[in-house]
Design a protein around this motif. Structure first.
Motif, PDB file in Angstrom:
ATOM      1  N   LEU A 189       0.815  -1.212   0.000  1.00  0.00           N
ATOM      2  CA  LEU A 189       0.000   0.000   0.000  1.00  0.00           C
ATOM      3  C   LEU A 189       0.850   1.265   0.000  1.00  0.00           C
ATOM      4  O   LEU A 189       0.316   2.374   0.026  1.00  0.00           O
ATOM      5  CB  LEU A 189      -0.939   0.003   1.217  1.00  0.00           C
ATOM      6  N   ARG A 190       2.153   1.107  -0.037  1.00  0.00           N
ATOM      7  CA  ARG A 190       3.016   2.280  -0.154  1.00  0.00           C
ATOM      8  C   ARG A 190       2.707   2.987  -1.471  1.00  0.00           C
ATOM      9  O   ARG A 190       2.688   2.369  -2.537  1.00  0.00           O
ATOM     10  CB  ARG A 190       4.481   1.856  -0.119  1.00  0.00           C
ATOM     11  N   ASN A 191       2.424   4.299  -1.395  1.00  0.00           N
ATOM     12  CA  ASN A 191       2.103   5.122  -2.562  1.00  0.00           C
ATOM     13  C   ASN A 191       0.822   4.683  -3.276  1.00  0.00           C
ATOM     14  O   ASN A 191       0.637   4.953  -4.464  1.00  0.00           O
ATOM     15  CB  ASN A 191       3.279   5.144  -3.550  1.00  0.00           C
ATOM     16  N   VAL A 192      -0.071   4.056  -2.522  1.00  0.00           N
ATOM     17  CA  VAL A 192      -1.284   3.516  -3.135  1.00  0.00           C
ATOM     18  C   VAL A 192      -2.153   4.608  -3.749  1.00  0.00           C
ATOM     19  O   VAL A 192      -2.889   4.360  -4.720  1.00  0.00           O
ATOM     20  CB  VAL A 192      -2.087   2.687  -2.098  1.00  0.00           C
ATOM     21  N   GLU A 193      -2.067   5.819  -3.230  1.00  0.00           N
ATOM     22  CA  GLU A 193      -2.821   6.934  -3.790  1.00  0.00           C
ATOM     23  C   GLU A 193      -2.481   7.163  -5.260  1.00  0.00           C
ATOM     24  O   GLU A 193      -3.314   7.659  -6.040  1.00  0.00           O
ATOM     25  CB  GLU A 193      -2.523   8.198  -2.970  1.00  0.00           C
ATOM     26  N   LEU A 194      -1.278   6.778  -5.674  1.00  0.00           N
ATOM     27  CA  LEU A 194      -0.780   7.071  -7.017  1.00  0.00           C
ATOM     28  C   LEU A 194      -0.832   5.871  -7.955  1.00  0.00           C
ATOM     29  O   LEU A 194      -0.438   5.998  -9.125  1.00  0.00           O
ATOM     30  CB  LEU A 194       0.667   7.567  -6.935  1.00  0.00           C
ATOM     31  N   THR A 195      -1.282   4.713  -7.467  1.00  0.00           N
ATOM     32  CA  THR A 195      -1.108   3.482  -8.245  1.00  0.00           C
ATOM     33  C   THR A 195      -2.414   2.907  -8.784  1.00  0.00           C
ATOM     34  O   THR A 195      -2.478   1.720  -9.108  1.00  0.00           O
ATOM     35  CB  THR A 195      -0.380   2.414  -7.411  1.00  0.00           C
ATOM     36  N   SER A 196      -3.443   3.729  -8.888  1.00  0.00           N
ATOM     37  CA  SER A 196      -4.710   3.234  -9.443  1.00  0.00           C
ATOM     38  C   SER A 196      -4.522   2.874 -10.922  1.00  0.00           C
ATOM     39  O   SER A 196      -3.634   3.419 -11.587  1.00  0.00           O
ATOM     40  CB  SER A 196      -5.787   4.306  -9.305  1.00  0.00           C
ATOM     41  N   PRO A 197      -5.367   1.977 -11.449  1.00  0.00           N
ATOM     42  CA  PRO A 197      -6.416   1.214 -10.780  1.00  0.00           C
ATOM     43  C   PRO A 197      -5.844   0.056  -9.966  1.00  0.00           C
ATOM     44  O   PRO A 197      -4.646  -0.230 -10.048  1.00  0.00           O
ATOM     45  CB  PRO A 197      -7.275   0.724 -11.937  1.00  0.00           C
ATOM     46  N   TYR A 198      -6.725  -0.618  -9.221  1.00  0.00           N
ATOM     47  CA  TYR A 198      -6.270  -1.558  -8.207  1.00  0.00           C
ATOM     48  C   TYR A 198      -6.709  -2.999  -8.490  1.00  0.00           C
ATOM     49  O   TYR A 198      -7.513  -3.266  -9.366  1.00  0.00           O
ATOM     50  CB  TYR A 198      -6.797  -1.104  -6.840  1.00  0.00           C
ATOM     51  N   PHE A 199      -6.139  -3.890  -7.696  1.00  0.00           N
ATOM     52  CA  PHE A 199      -6.293  -5.349  -7.777  1.00  0.00           C
ATOM     53  C   PHE A 199      -5.445  -5.895  -8.934  1.00  0.00           C
ATOM     54  O   PHE A 199      -4.932  -5.156  -9.770  1.00  0.00           O
ATOM     55  CB  PHE A 199      -7.748  -5.769  -7.915  1.00  0.00           C
ATOM     56  N   HIS A 200      -5.305  -7.195  -8.959  1.00  0.00           N
ATOM     57  CA  HIS A 200      -4.399  -7.850  -9.909  1.00  0.00           C
ATOM     58  C   HIS A 200      -4.754  -7.570 -11.364  1.00  0.00           C
ATOM     59  O   HIS A 200      -3.895  -7.622 -12.245  1.00  0.00           O
ATOM     60  CB  HIS A 200      -4.416  -9.361  -9.673  1.00  0.00           C
ATOM     61  N   ASP A 201      -6.036  -7.268 -11.606  1.00  0.00           N
ATOM     62  CA  ASP A 201      -6.492  -7.041 -12.973  1.00  0.00           C
ATOM     63  C   ASP A 201      -6.874  -5.590 -13.232  1.00  0.00           C
ATOM     64  O   ASP A 201      -7.410  -5.272 -14.298  1.00  0.00           O
ATOM     65  CB  ASP A 201      -7.677  -7.947 -13.289  1.00  0.00           C
ATOM     66  N   GLY A 202      -6.605  -4.713 -12.251  1.00  0.00           N
ATOM     67  CA  GLY A 202      -6.962  -3.309 -12.429  1.00  0.00           C
ATOM     68  C   GLY A 202      -8.452  -3.059 -12.476  1.00  0.00           C
ATOM     69  O   GLY A 202      -8.901  -2.048 -13.023  1.00  0.00           O
ATOM     70  N   SER A 203      -9.228  -3.955 -11.869  1.00  0.00           N
ATOM     71  CA  SER A 203     -10.690  -3.876 -11.984  1.00  0.00           C
ATOM     72  C   SER A 203     -11.332  -2.855 -11.062  1.00  0.00           C
ATOM     73  O   SER A 203     -12.511  -2.534 -11.220  1.00  0.00           O
ATOM     74  CB  SER A 203     -11.310  -5.259 -11.715  1.00  0.00           C
ATOM     75  N   LYS A 204     -10.581  -2.345 -10.082  1.00  0.00           N
ATOM     76  CA  LYS A 204     -11.125  -1.352  -9.163  1.00  0.00           C
ATOM     77  C   LYS A 204     -10.472  -0.004  -9.455  1.00  0.00           C
ATOM     78  O   LYS A 204      -9.263   0.162  -9.323  1.00  0.00           O
ATOM     79  CB  LYS A 204     -10.876  -1.758  -7.706  1.00  0.00           C
ATOM     80  N   ALA A 205     -11.302   0.963  -9.828  1.00  0.00           N
ATOM     81  CA  ALA A 205     -10.770   2.248 -10.288  1.00  0.00           C
ATOM     82  C   ALA A 205     -10.305   3.147  -9.153  1.00  0.00           C
ATOM     83  O   ALA A 205      -9.407   3.970  -9.343  1.00  0.00           O
ATOM     84  CB  ALA A 205     -11.836   2.979 -11.118  1.00  0.00           C
ATOM     85  N   THR A 206     -10.911   3.012  -7.982  1.00  0.00           N
ATOM     86  CA  THR A 206     -10.609   3.920  -6.879  1.00  0.00           C
ATOM     87  C   THR A 206     -10.250   3.148  -5.615  1.00  0.00           C
ATOM     88  O   THR A 206     -10.559   1.956  -5.481  1.00  0.00           O
ATOM     89  CB  THR A 206     -11.818   4.820  -6.568  1.00  0.00           C
ATOM     90  N   ILE A 207      -9.618   3.844  -4.681  1.00  0.00           N
ATOM     91  CA  ILE A 207      -9.305   3.230  -3.390  1.00  0.00           C
ATOM     92  C   ILE A 207     -10.585   2.819  -2.685  1.00  0.00           C
ATOM     93  O   ILE A 207     -10.652   1.755  -2.051  1.00  0.00           O
ATOM     94  CB  ILE A 207      -8.484   4.208  -2.518  1.00  0.00           C
ATOM     95  N   ASN A 208     -11.611   3.645  -2.786  1.00  0.00           N
ATOM     96  CA  ASN A 208     -12.901   3.321  -2.168  1.00  0.00           C
ATOM     97  C   ASN A 208     -13.423   1.987  -2.683  1.00  0.00           C
ATOM     98  O   ASN A 208     -13.840   1.116  -1.896  1.00  0.00           O
ATOM     99  CB  ASN A 208     -13.894   4.450  -2.469  1.00  0.00           C
ATOM    100  N   GLU A 209     -13.398   1.794  -3.989  1.00  0.00           N
ATOM    101  CA  GLU A 209     -13.860   0.535  -4.577  1.00  0.00           C
ATOM    102  C   GLU A 209     -12.995  -0.631  -4.110  1.00  0.00           C
ATOM    103  O   GLU A 209     -13.503  -1.735  -3.873  1.00  0.00           O
ATOM    104  CB  GLU A 209     -13.832   0.628  -6.100  1.00  0.00           C
ATOM    105  N   ALA A 210     -11.692  -0.392  -3.999  1.00  0.00           N
ATOM    106  CA  ALA A 210     -10.783  -1.455  -3.569  1.00  0.00           C
ATOM    107  C   ALA A 210     -11.065  -1.883  -2.132  1.00  0.00           C
ATOM    108  O   ALA A 210     -11.064  -3.077  -1.809  1.00  0.00           O
ATOM    109  CB  ALA A 210      -9.339  -0.998  -3.711  1.00  0.00           C
ATOM    110  N   ILE A 211     -11.317  -0.920  -1.252  1.00  0.00           N
ATOM    111  CA  ILE A 211     -11.636  -1.248   0.142  1.00  0.00           C
ATOM    112  C   ILE A 211     -12.918  -2.066   0.202  1.00  0.00           C
ATOM    113  O   ILE A 211     -12.989  -3.105   0.874  1.00  0.00           O
ATOM    114  CB  ILE A 211     -11.779   0.038   0.984  1.00  0.00           C
ATOM    115  N   LEU A 212     -13.942  -1.607  -0.514  1.00  0.00           N
ATOM    116  CA  LEU A 212     -15.233  -2.300  -0.498  1.00  0.00           C
ATOM    117  C   LEU A 212     -15.170  -3.647  -1.221  1.00  0.00           C
ATOM    118  O   LEU A 212     -16.075  -4.473  -1.060  1.00  0.00           O
ATOM    119  CB  LEU A 212     -16.303  -1.406  -1.137  1.00  0.00           C
ATOM    120  N   GLY A 213     -14.105  -3.860  -1.996  1.00  0.00           N
ATOM    121  CA  GLY A 213     -13.945  -5.133  -2.704  1.00  0.00           C
ATOM    122  C   GLY A 213     -13.445  -6.264  -1.831  1.00  0.00           C
ATOM    123  O   GLY A 213     -13.299  -7.398  -2.298  1.00  0.00           O
TER     124      GLY A 213
END
Length: 311
Positions: free
Chosen positions: A242-266
């Motif tokens: 999660l280091r520099n996670v603010e800058l590393t969107s999109p998230y998850f192994h496939d980039g399926s979560k566009a925002t940190i909010n979506e990633a948390i709720l995922g």
């Protein structure tokens, strides 16, 4: 362990570990003990040039830095990145923040145990084709050997190596040496500069009822283990830092979560220890995760495209 004590111990361990980073540089042909600091610095300089050199790809269109861009904490801002054949990538580009300290380097459980081995994956891999140099390994060496500046740097970096100094082994070794310099230790959380009340509230949730630190463990904010965190994933994947996670969107192994909010709720309670969180909890968690951004890391000239190419 008391939370404050846990945080202190983690921070001390983190700083101590980074002071030992040079010793993590493993050499294929030369034992680390026989490598001088001057040689290592030259090797890192060489690796930086190679990291930004598109001659490592089949058509000269891609370098390591094409997918690992400094301003995105060495990710690229896309779900996945196409290769030289324009095939879709399989995985989201992971950040290189503190990658020199990682034992697991791939999203899945693959037998890639060093940065030297990992450097070959995008260059010569075929599933998917990225840089397109499978069965063109000698071509890589030939291209590098045609550059007089590179010849000088390889001779300085590997003076004790008998025979041809410009080889796939030394190329990947130099790239790995540069990647081991990519240390991120100056976030708001680390130095407590502009560390707001909202960030502190989020920190309490992260280490407390949110159970986030179970897998995203300091100091690197990853346990480097494989986990399945929801029903859609289908299998387990490596916990990302999660280091520099603010800058590393999109998230998850496939980039399926566009925002940190979506990633948390995922993160589903059925698969993880993360409970159902309120909107306020998620808001404060996001603020804490923002505190893990290290602007020095993404602006440092030491990691940037060199002013001059090797020519």
């Amino acid at each position: 362990m008391n939370y404050k004590l846990h945080q202190y111990v983690a921070s001390v361990f983190f700083l101590a570990l980074f002071t030992s980073y040079p010793s993590l540089a493993q050499h294929f042909s030369t034992p680390p003990s026989s490598t001088s600091n001057k040689q290592l610095k030259t090797e890192e300089q060489l690796g930086r040039l190679l990291f930004y050199d598109a001659d490592l790809s089949r058509d000269g269109s891609m370098s390591c830095a094409t997918c690992h861009r400094q301003k995105y904490a060495f990710t690229d801002g896309n779900k996945t990145h196409p290769g030289v054949n324009n095939d879709h990538g399989v995985f989201n580009v992971p950040t290189l923040s503190n990658v020199g300290a990682f034992k697991k380097l791939m999203w899945v459980d693959e037998p890639v145990h060093s940065l030297e081995e990992q450097a070959l994956v995008p260059m010569t891999g075929i599933t998917p084709v990225e840089m397109g140099m499978h069965h063109r390994e000698k071509e890589i060496e030939k291209r590098i050997a045609n550059n007089s500046c590179y010849i000088k740097l390889f001779n300085k970096a590997f003076p004790n190596l008998v025979g041809n100094k410009i080889a796939l082994q030394t190329i990947t070794q130099a790239i790995a040496s540069f990647e081991r310099t990519l240390t991120s230790v100056q976030s708001h959380w680390d130095i407590k500069d502009h560390y707001t009340n909202e960030m502190q509230k989020g920190e309490s949730i992260f280490f407390g009822k949110g159970s986030c630190a179970t897998c995203h463990t300091p100091p690197f904010f990853t346990d480097q283990e494989l986990h399945q965190i929801n029903g859609q994933m289908g299998k387990a994947y490596r916990t990302p830092t999660l280091r520099n996670v603010e800058l590393t969107s999109p998230y998850f192994h496939d980039g399926s979560k566009a925002t940190i909010n979506e990633a948390i709720l995922g993160h589903e309670t059925k698969y993880t220890s993360v409970p159902k969180l309120s909107q306020h909890d998620v808001y404060y968690l996001e603020k804490f995760l923002d505190s893990l951004t290290d602007m020095n890391f993404v602006t440092s000239p030491d990691y940037a495209l060199p002013d001059k190419t090797c020519n």
